[in-house]
Design a protein around this motif. Structure first.
Motif, short mmCIF file in Angstrom:
data_model
loop_
_atom_site.label_atom_id
_atom_site.label_comp_id
_atom_site.label_asym_id
_atom_site.label_seq_id
_atom_site.Cartn_x
_atom_site.Cartn_y
_atom_site.Cartn_z
N LYS A 77 0.84 -1.20 0.00
CA LYS A 77 0.00 0.00 0.00
C LYS A 77 0.87 1.24 0.00
CE LYS A 77 -4.32 -1.80 1.74
NZ LYS A 77 -5.11 -2.16 2.92
N GLN A 78 1.94 1.21 0.77
CA GLN A 78 2.85 2.35 0.85
C GLN A 78 3.63 2.51 -0.46
OE1 GLN A 78 6.02 1.33 3.38
NE2 GLN A 78 7.12 3.22 3.03
N PHE A 79 4.11 1.40 -1.01
CA PHE A 79 4.95 1.45 -2.22
C PHE A 79 4.15 1.89 -3.44
CE2 PHE A 79 6.66 -0.53 -6.06
CZ PHE A 79 7.96 -0.06 -6.04
N PHE A 80 2.96 1.30 -3.63
CA PHE A 80 2.21 1.55 -4.85
C PHE A 80 1.55 2.92 -4.88
CE2 PHE A 80 3.01 -2.91 -5.45
CZ PHE A 80 3.14 -3.02 -6.82
N GLN A 81 1.51 3.58 -3.73
CA GLN A 81 0.98 4.95 -3.66
C GLN A 81 1.72 5.87 -4.63
OE1 GLN A 81 1.45 6.80 0.15
NE2 GLN A 81 -0.63 6.21 0.74
N ASN A 82 3.03 5.65 -4.76
CA ASN A 82 3.86 6.56 -5.57
C ASN A 82 4.14 6.02 -6.97
OD1 ASN A 82 4.17 7.91 -3.08
ND2 ASN A 82 5.80 6.46 -2.57
N HIS A 83 3.45 4.98 -7.39
CA HIS A 83 3.75 4.39 -8.70
C HIS A 83 2.51 4.28 -9.57
CE1 HIS A 83 7.40 3.29 -6.59
NE2 HIS A 83 7.93 2.99 -7.76
N SER A 84 2.74 4.30 -10.88
CA SER A 84 1.64 4.07 -11.81
C SER A 84 2.16 3.22 -12.96
CB SER A 84 1.09 5.40 -12.31
OG SER A 84 2.15 6.11 -12.90
N GLY A 85 1.29 2.84 -13.87
CA GLY A 85 1.71 2.00 -15.00
C GLY A 85 1.74 0.55 -14.60
N SER A 117 -7.06 -3.80 -5.66
CA SER A 117 -7.94 -2.95 -4.84
C SER A 117 -7.48 -1.50 -4.84
CB SER A 117 -8.03 -3.50 -3.42
OG SER A 117 -6.82 -3.19 -2.74
N LEU A 118 -6.20 -1.30 -5.17
CA LEU A 118 -5.66 0.08 -5.21
C LEU A 118 -5.88 0.68 -6.60
CD1 LEU A 118 -2.24 -0.62 -3.41
CD2 LEU A 118 -4.18 0.59 -2.43
N GLY A 119 -6.51 -0.12 -7.48
CA GLY A 119 -6.78 0.34 -8.84
C GLY A 119 -5.52 0.36 -9.69
N LEU A 120 -4.53 -0.48 -9.33
CA LEU A 120 -3.26 -0.47 -10.07
C LEU A 120 -3.03 -1.77 -10.81
CD1 LEU A 120 -1.19 1.26 -7.30
CD2 LEU A 120 -1.67 2.24 -9.53
N ASN A 121 -2.04 -1.72 -11.65
CA ASN A 121 -1.73 -2.82 -12.54
C ASN A 121 -0.32 -3.33 -12.27
OD1 ASN A 121 -2.45 -4.34 -14.64
ND2 ASN A 121 -2.69 -2.62 -16.08
N CYS A 122 -0.14 -4.63 -12.18
CA CYS A 122 1.24 -5.09 -12.04
C CYS A 122 1.48 -6.36 -12.84
CB CYS A 122 1.63 -5.25 -10.57
SG CYS A 122 0.92 -6.67 -9.82
N ARG A 123 2.75 -6.61 -13.13
CA ARG A 123 3.12 -7.80 -13.91
C ARG A 123 3.90 -8.74 -12.99
NH1 ARG A 123 7.41 -8.99 -17.04
NH2 ARG A 123 8.33 -6.92 -16.92
N PHE A 124 3.39 -9.96 -12.83
CA PHE A 124 4.04 -10.89 -11.92
C PHE A 124 5.24 -11.53 -12.60
CE2 PHE A 124 0.09 -10.17 -9.92
CZ PHE A 124 0.40 -10.24 -8.57
N VAL A 125 6.41 -11.33 -12.01
CA VAL A 125 7.63 -11.86 -12.59
C VAL A 125 7.76 -13.34 -12.24
CG1 VAL A 125 10.17 -11.64 -12.52
CG2 VAL A 125 8.72 -9.60 -12.56
N ASN A 126 7.31 -13.73 -11.06
CA ASN A 126 7.25 -15.18 -10.76
C ASN A 126 5.81 -15.58 -10.49
OD1 ASN A 126 7.39 -13.82 -8.21
ND2 ASN A 126 8.13 -15.67 -7.22
N LYS A 127 5.53 -16.81 -10.91
CA LYS A 127 4.15 -17.28 -10.74
C LYS A 127 4.06 -18.19 -9.51
CE LYS A 127 2.89 -16.16 -15.26
NZ LYS A 127 3.91 -15.14 -15.38
N GLY A 128 5.19 -18.43 -8.83
CA GLY A 128 5.22 -19.40 -7.75
C GLY A 128 5.28 -20.77 -8.37
N PRO A 129 5.57 -21.85 -7.67
CA PRO A 129 5.78 -21.88 -6.22
C PRO A 129 7.23 -21.56 -5.82
CG PRO A 129 5.80 -24.10 -7.08
CD PRO A 129 5.62 -23.19 -8.26
N ILE A 130 8.11 -21.24 -6.79
CA ILE A 130 9.51 -20.99 -6.37
C ILE A 130 9.90 -19.53 -6.62
CG2 ILE A 130 10.44 -23.35 -6.55
CD1 ILE A 130 11.46 -22.46 -9.37
N SER A 131 10.99 -19.14 -5.99
CA SER A 131 11.49 -17.76 -6.14
C SER A 131 11.97 -17.55 -7.57
CB SER A 131 12.68 -17.54 -5.21
OG SER A 131 12.34 -17.80 -3.89
N PRO A 132 11.88 -16.32 -8.08
CA PRO A 132 12.41 -16.07 -9.42
C PRO A 132 13.94 -16.12 -9.40
CG PRO A 132 11.72 -14.03 -8.40
CD PRO A 132 11.36 -15.12 -7.44
N LYS A 133 14.53 -16.49 -10.55
CA LYS A 133 16.00 -16.48 -10.62
C LYS A 133 16.46 -15.02 -10.59
CE LYS A 133 16.82 -20.36 -13.68
NZ LYS A 133 16.81 -20.58 -15.10
N PRO A 134 17.64 -14.73 -10.02
CA PRO A 134 18.13 -13.35 -10.02
C PRO A 134 18.21 -12.78 -11.45
CG PRO A 134 19.48 -14.72 -8.61
CD PRO A 134 18.52 -15.65 -9.28
#
Ligand SMILES: C[S@@+](CC[C@H](N)C(=O)[O-])C[C@H]1O[C@@H](n2cnc3c(N)ncnc32)[C@H](O)[C@@H]1O
Length: 379
Positions: A77-85, A117-134
């Motif tokens: 909530k704090q982070f996405f307040q200052n971001h768009s796109g 719920s914040l009305g924002l859009n994001c792209r998931f880099v990992n889909k789970g169940p494992i961490s994304p590679k660096p």
């Protein structure tokens, strides 16, 4: 002061050793499986000079496992307040023996709902169940444009929550490794990250010397760390390669430190060869001729004899010139799951006036010849 977690590279002990050498043991808060947490004022410029740290994470919370989602919600909530796109987003889990302890998929779905719920859009880099590679986080530019949230297992029953703020620049490492004009795969070029780690293990320095400089990897990395470099090699061709590569580094990376390369058999070094004040010797040394198959015991013994002779002689020679610390590689052989080390190395260096203060082994799964990294101090 803030808490920062440093994700350790593949050879954990070696990477941790580098951090202790650079940051100091007094700043260490705790060491975990994949990470080391330090209390620091800032991390300016650190990522680019640490060969053994995959990413640096700024800790924003330390909570019991039951409060992970509440803490993530607050942060998002704090982070996405200052971001768009469309914002790249990932969740990484570190230092858990059993990675399934944290259900990444569930947390990603939970985060998706919050972001929506914040009305924002994001792209998931990992889909789970494992961490994304660096490398995936790096390529998706998550650090610059989005957020990679890390859940790190702590020593108590609590977990640390953090945000990745820097990650290894794989393009720069690859450029230094593969685009330099003087290359010779047969000579056994040192990986740039390992060169950085070894330079750091030597402690603070202004000028380093590599008496087996080959294509000049240690000197290139030293230059990028703002240090001067002196190098020598028995081969005229390697001296030319080092000179070429160092001029290229100066030009490509706008580095402006000094370097000097000369031709010399390291066994016969004398004081007048190195008039500069040297703070550390950092070198790969000679690892023996390249091997395509597992050496027999007789071959191993012959190579070890040849290397022991070389090491004793060049160490004796440099001990007459300087008493600065040495960080060097010594060849070892991988035989199945076992590593066969150069016998009686401790006694050998003692004869030359040194003692081994630390040893790490650097190997890759497919290698026959592996590197023992030794830190020597004069005695
Ligand atoms: C493993 S390579 C060093 C690789 C180098 N770190 C790099 O990244 O290109 C070892 C180097 O030691 C040099 N060499 C072998 N015997 C030597 C000696 N007696 N004195 C000086 N250099 C020697 C070889 O010419 C070779 O360039």
């Amino acid at each position: 002061m803030n808490l920062y977690a440093f994700e350790l590279g593949r050879k954990k002990e070696l990477c941790f050793g580098e951090l202790i050498a650079v940051l100091g043991e007094d700043k260490l808060v705790e060491r975990n499986l994949d990470t080391a947490i330090f209390k620091l004022n800032n991390i300016d410029g650190l990522q680019d000079r640490l060969g053994g740290t995959i990413k640096i994470i700024e800790i924003f919370d330390h909570v019991p496992k039951t409060q992970i989602s509440t803490s993530i919600e607050k942060k998002l909530k704090q982070f996405f307040q200052n971001h768009s796109g469309k914002i790249p987003f990932s969740i990484s889990v570190l230092s858990f023996k059993d990675r399934k302890t944290i259900n990444i998929k569930e947390l990603l779905n939970f985060s998706k709902k919050i972001i929506k719920s914040l009305g924002l859009n994001c792209r998931f880099v990992n889909k789970g169940p494992i961490s994304p590679k660096p490398s995936t986080i790096y390529k998706a530019r998550v650090i610059e444009k989005g957020i990679d949230i890390c859940i790190i297992n702590g020593q108590s029953s609590s977990v640390y929550l953090g945000r990745t703020i820097t990650i290894q620049n794989i393009d720069s490492y690859s450029k230094r490794d593969f685009d330099k004009p003087g290359r010779d795969a047969k000579v056994g070029m040192t990986p740039p990250k390992l060169a950085q780690i070894m330079i750091n293990l030597a402690g603070p320095s202004n000028t380093i010397y590599d008496p087996f400089c080959g294509t000049g990897t240690f000197l290139m990395e030293a230059m990028l760390m703002g240090k001067n470099g002196v190098g020598s090699d028995i081969s005229t061709r390697m001296v030319e390669y080092s000179e070429k590569n160092l001029s290229w580094t100066q030009e490509q990376f706008r580095a402006d430190t000094k370097f000097r390369i000369f031709e010399k058999d390291a066994r016969f070094l004398i004081k007048s060869n190195i008039p500069e004040k040297i703070d550390a010797i950092v070198t790969e040394g000679y690892l023996g001729k390249p091997l395509e198959k597992q050496p027999t015991q007789h071959e191993q013994e012959t190579i070890f004899r040849e290397l022991a002779n070389l090491h004793l002689n060049w160490l004796r020679a440099v001990r007459q010139i300087t008493n600065c610390p040495i960080v060097m590689c010594v060849a070892a052989f991988k035989v199945g799951p076992q590593i066969i080390h150069l016998p009686k190395f401790q006694e050998l260096v003692k004869e030359a006036g040194y003692k081994v203060t630390e040893t790490f082994t650097y190997d890759r799964p497919d290698q026959i010849v592996v590197r023992d990294i030794k830190i020597l101090n004069s005695c």
